[in-house]
Design an enzyme around this catalytic site. Structure first.
Site, mmCIF file in Angstrom:
data_model
loop_
_atom_site.group_PDB
_atom_site.id
_atom_site.type_symbol
_atom_site.label_atom_id
_atom_site.label_comp_id
_atom_site.label_asym_id
_atom_site.label_seq_id
_atom_site.Cartn_x
_atom_site.Cartn_y
_atom_site.Cartn_z
ATOM 1 N N GLU A 184 -12.945 -6.351 -1.807
ATOM 2 C CA GLU A 184 -12.695 -5.371 -2.876
ATOM 3 C C GLU A 184 -11.193 -5.186 -2.959
ATOM 4 O O GLU A 184 -10.611 -4.365 -2.255
ATOM 5 C CB GLU A 184 -13.371 -4.030 -2.544
ATOM 6 C CG GLU A 184 -14.882 -4.096 -2.440
ATOM 7 C CD GLU A 184 -15.580 -4.218 -3.791
ATOM 8 O OE1 GLU A 184 -14.900 -4.266 -4.833
ATOM 9 O OE2 GLU A 184 -16.806 -4.277 -3.799
ATOM 10 N N CYS A 206 -8.071 1.810 -7.339
ATOM 11 C CA CYS A 206 -8.186 0.385 -7.687
ATOM 12 C C CYS A 206 -8.569 0.244 -9.149
ATOM 13 O O CYS A 206 -8.225 -0.735 -9.798
ATOM 14 C CB CYS A 206 -9.201 -0.298 -6.788
ATOM 15 S SG CYS A 206 -10.770 0.573 -6.734
HETATM 16 P P1 NAD Z 1 -3.648 -2.648 2.368
HETATM 17 O O1 NAD Z 1 -4.027 -4.041 2.015
HETATM 18 O O2 NAD Z 1 -2.252 -2.371 2.720
HETATM 19 O O3 NAD Z 1 -4.540 -2.124 3.567
HETATM 20 C C1 NAD Z 1 -5.951 -2.105 3.482
HETATM 21 C C2 NAD Z 1 -6.538 -2.183 4.878
HETATM 22 O O4 NAD Z 1 -6.329 -3.497 5.391
HETATM 23 C C3 NAD Z 1 -5.899 -1.235 5.894
HETATM 24 O O5 NAD Z 1 -6.913 -0.704 6.736
HETATM 25 C C4 NAD Z 1 -4.979 -2.143 6.664
HETATM 26 O O6 NAD Z 1 -4.700 -1.703 7.972
HETATM 27 C C5 NAD Z 1 -5.826 -3.407 6.704
HETATM 28 N N1 NAD Z 1 -5.109 -4.644 7.055
HETATM 29 C C6 NAD Z 1 -3.868 -5.013 6.697
HETATM 30 N N2 NAD Z 1 -3.579 -6.225 7.233
HETATM 31 C C7 NAD Z 1 -4.666 -6.626 7.939
HETATM 32 C C8 NAD Z 1 -4.996 -7.763 8.722
HETATM 33 N N3 NAD Z 1 -4.151 -8.751 8.926
HETATM 34 N N4 NAD Z 1 -6.205 -7.827 9.282
HETATM 35 C C9 NAD Z 1 -7.110 -6.846 9.090
HETATM 36 N N5 NAD Z 1 -6.842 -5.719 8.384
HETATM 37 C C10 NAD Z 1 -5.639 -5.614 7.808
HETATM 38 O O7 NAD Z 1 -4.107 -1.752 1.102
HETATM 39 P P2 NAD Z 1 -3.809 -0.221 0.831
HETATM 40 O O8 NAD Z 1 -2.384 -0.054 0.453
HETATM 41 O O9 NAD Z 1 -4.364 0.615 1.931
HETATM 42 O O10 NAD Z 1 -4.737 0.047 -0.445
HETATM 43 C C11 NAD Z 1 -4.360 -0.215 -1.763
HETATM 44 C C12 NAD Z 1 -4.992 -1.499 -2.278
HETATM 45 O O11 NAD Z 1 -6.408 -1.451 -2.112
HETATM 46 C C13 NAD Z 1 -4.776 -1.694 -3.766
HETATM 47 O O12 NAD Z 1 -4.490 -3.044 -4.003
HETATM 48 C C14 NAD Z 1 -6.117 -1.315 -4.372
HETATM 49 O O13 NAD Z 1 -6.369 -1.898 -5.636
HETATM 50 C C15 NAD Z 1 -7.038 -1.828 -3.330
HETATM 51 N N6 NAD Z 1 -8.354 -1.196 -3.437
HETATM 52 C C16 NAD Z 1 -9.378 -1.904 -3.975
HETATM 53 C C17 NAD Z 1 -10.622 -1.316 -4.142
HETATM 54 C C18 NAD Z 1 -11.757 -2.067 -4.772
HETATM 55 O O14 NAD Z 1 -12.878 -1.624 -4.615
HETATM 56 N N7 NAD Z 1 -11.530 -3.176 -5.427
HETATM 57 C C19 NAD Z 1 -10.831 0.017 -3.730
HETATM 58 C C20 NAD Z 1 -9.763 0.707 -3.169
HETATM 59 C C21 NAD Z 1 -8.526 0.093 -3.024
#
Ligand code: NAD
Length: 507
Positions: free
Chosen positions: A260, A294
């Site tokens: 997502e 998102c």
């Molecule tokens: P992010 O990618 O910075 O972090 C998301 C999660 O991934 C965090 O828990 C982070 O610690 C983890 N993460 C990062 N690197 C990792 C790795 N190497 N291995 C495992 N986990 C790792 O995103 P964010 O800034 O927290 O959220 C914003 C983003 O999320 C936006 O792009 C938004 O569109 C997206 N989002 C999408 C949806 C959807 O349903 N499509 C819903 C909510 C947010």
């Protein structure tokens, strides 16, 4: 605020892992800082690799029994978690606002979404239907049965610190799976509060350890989870950079993923639209959660015939938006999640100007005593062209690209689809033909397409997710549950003779 924290069991320094209850963790201490005023809320000692292993072991042990309970029994326990969430709705909703910065009604709405999801999963627990197929062989019966998968890894983003976990956790739980949750380190207290609520209910039902939690850096704890062969499914919500990592790590070990990821959602306003309704919808879609959903409306595709009347009204509406403390009921837009989100927005605005975008409203960082903590910004409207490279990217901030177009609904669809992301889309029109074309196979290419309903604020009853670089995953309603189970095709021969398919005679 101290009352709310103590009601939710948040201490000055908290353990960052739970497996059948929180235990002493051994990682570095991080601080959760409120974007409201930049002040620390509480500390968390993160999980190490050893702590992760402990949570994993407890979870796997819990799976041995959990998968043998009838699904309706598991549904009953999820119902109780939903009930416990109802009791803590006010406190948890406020904690979401305090730690993440969304306004209080949205924080409460997020908890309501969890409660709705618990109700949905409870009902679903009696409906995990398989199929019975006609066999081509005499006195044979073929069925399709769904079994639990095992351990599900849940990685969640900062912007929905509690609801996204429940979309995954409640479905996975009724399906007979156990889970390990790695939340965003920007909102660890929300995760701790939720985990404590779930832990209490699970323990009371003798099912401690079904839902586990590890808080730690994505690069260490998160990556460990991605590479762990004991996890057959990873459901990850976050940025495209993160999604790419998840997809690659999972592919290497043949694990499934539900991705997502980012959206770049367009709201189309046709010349025949109900303009008042469209205007309110743009406002909620672009400014709600300070543009950090998102599904936030990022592109406003405006039929040229109404551009000159619509945009001044929109700018006027933006001027009325009260920005400030998200816990103040009059506030419509709270802060961004942290200072680096503000810096990213300012960087994007510089690029927008370089690429020829014209700022119609906003664009500034807000400072002064009224805006402590350094995370407040003005919501921004940019007059833009669809060919500006930055318009094709997701900037996670309240920047709305107003893009006038002519050429009818076909042109609107072409512009809407011409981005790498495919999450949410919508059209405002009173024309049946425009609406049907937008929803048809030659229409929007997104996972979500609405008519006279905005891009954000989905209901849990539908499958939620998007196409293309949004990742293709589906969570929450409809038949999303199937991703949390393994399908087994079973053939039973009661003929007393060995019969082969395709009429093959062998030996
Ligand atoms: P992010 O990618 O910075 O972090 C998301 C999660 O991934 C965090 O828990 C982070 O610690 C983890 N993460 C990062 N690197 C990792 C790795 N190497 N291995 C495992 N986990 C790792 O995103 P964010 O800034 O927290 O959220 C914003 C983003 O999320 C936006 O792009 C938004 O569109 C997206 N989002 C999408 C949806 C959807 O349903 N499509 C819903 C909510 C947010």
């Amino acid at each position: 605020m101290r009352d709310i924290l103590s009601e939710l069991g948040i201490e000055a320094t908290n353990s960052g892992a739970s497996a059948g209850g929180f235990f002493d963790t051994h990682g570095e201490i991080i601080e959760s800082v409120s974007p409201i005023d930049g002040k620390p809320i509480a500390k968390i000692r993160q999980a190490t690799a050893e702590d992760y292993e402990r949570a994993m072991q407890v979870g796997l042990e819990a799976f041995a029994t959990w998968r043998t309970l009838g699904a309706p029994k598991r549904g009953e326990i999820v119902r109780q978690i939903g009930h416990a969430l109802r009791e803590k709705k006010e406190a948890l909703g406020q904690l979401v606002s305090l730690e993440m910065g969304k306004i209080k009604v949205e924080g409460l709405g997020e908890v309501q979404e969890m409660i709705d999801m618990a109700d949905f999963a409870t009902g679903l627990s009696r409906q995990l239907y398989g199929l019975v197929m006609q066999s081509e062989r005499k006195f044979h019966r073929m069925t399709e049965t769904w079994h639990p998968l095992g351990m599900v890894g849940i990685i969640s983003a900062f912007n929905f610190p509690v609801a996204v976990w429940s979309w995954n956790a409640f479905l996975a739980a009724v399906c007979g799976d156990v889970m390990i949750w790695k939340p965003s380190s920007l909102v660890p207290l929300c995760a701790i509060a939720v985990q404590k609520i779930a832990d209490r209910v699970l323990a009371a039902n003798g099912c401690a350890g079904v839902m586990t939690l590890v808080i730690g850096p994505g690069s260490s704890v998160g990556q460990r989870l991605l590479d762990d062969k004991r996890i057959p499914l990873i459901s990850a919500t976050g940025s495209n950079q993160m999604g790419e990592r998840v997809a690659m790590s999972a592919a290497k070990r043949y694990a499934r993923t539900i991705l997502e990821l980012g959206g770049n959602n367009a709201l189309v306003v046709m010349g025949d639209a109900n303009v008042d309704m469209a205007l309110r919808s743009v406002l909620f879609g672009a400014v709600g959660t300070a543009g950090q959903r998102c599904t936030s409306t990022r592109r406003l595709l405006l039929d040229k015939s109404i551009e000159k009347t619509f945009l001044p009204r929109l700018v006027n509406a933006y001027k009325q938006i009260k920005i400030g403390d998200p816990l103040d009921p009059k506030t419509l837009m709270g802060p961004l999640v942290d200072k680096s989100a503000v810096a990213d927005m300012m960087k994007a605005l510089k690029i927008i100007k370089e690429q020829g975008g014209e700022i119609l409203y906003g664009g500034k960082e807000l400072s002064g005593a009224q805006y402590p903590g350094g995370c407040y910004v003005e919501p921004t409207i940019v007059l833009a062209r669809p060919d500006m490279p930055i318009v094709r990217e997701e900037t996670f901030a309240p920047i709305l690209y107003a893009i006038p177009f002519s050429g009818g609904v076909e042109k609107a669809i072409e512009i809407q689809n011409n981005v790498p992301q495919g999450l949410s889309s919508c059209i405002y029109t009173e024309s049946l033909t425009n609406a049907e074309r937008f929803l048809s196979a030659v229409g929007s290419d997104c996972g979500i397409a609405n008519v006279n309903v905005g891009t954000s604020g989905a209901e849990i009853g539908g499958a939620f997710g998007g196409e293309k670089e949004t990742g293709g995953g589906r969570e929450a309603g409809s038949d999303s549950w199937k991703q949390y189970m393994r399908r087994q095709t079973q053939t039973i021969n009661w003929s007393g003779e060995l019969g082969l398919a395709q009429g093959i005679q062998f030996g």
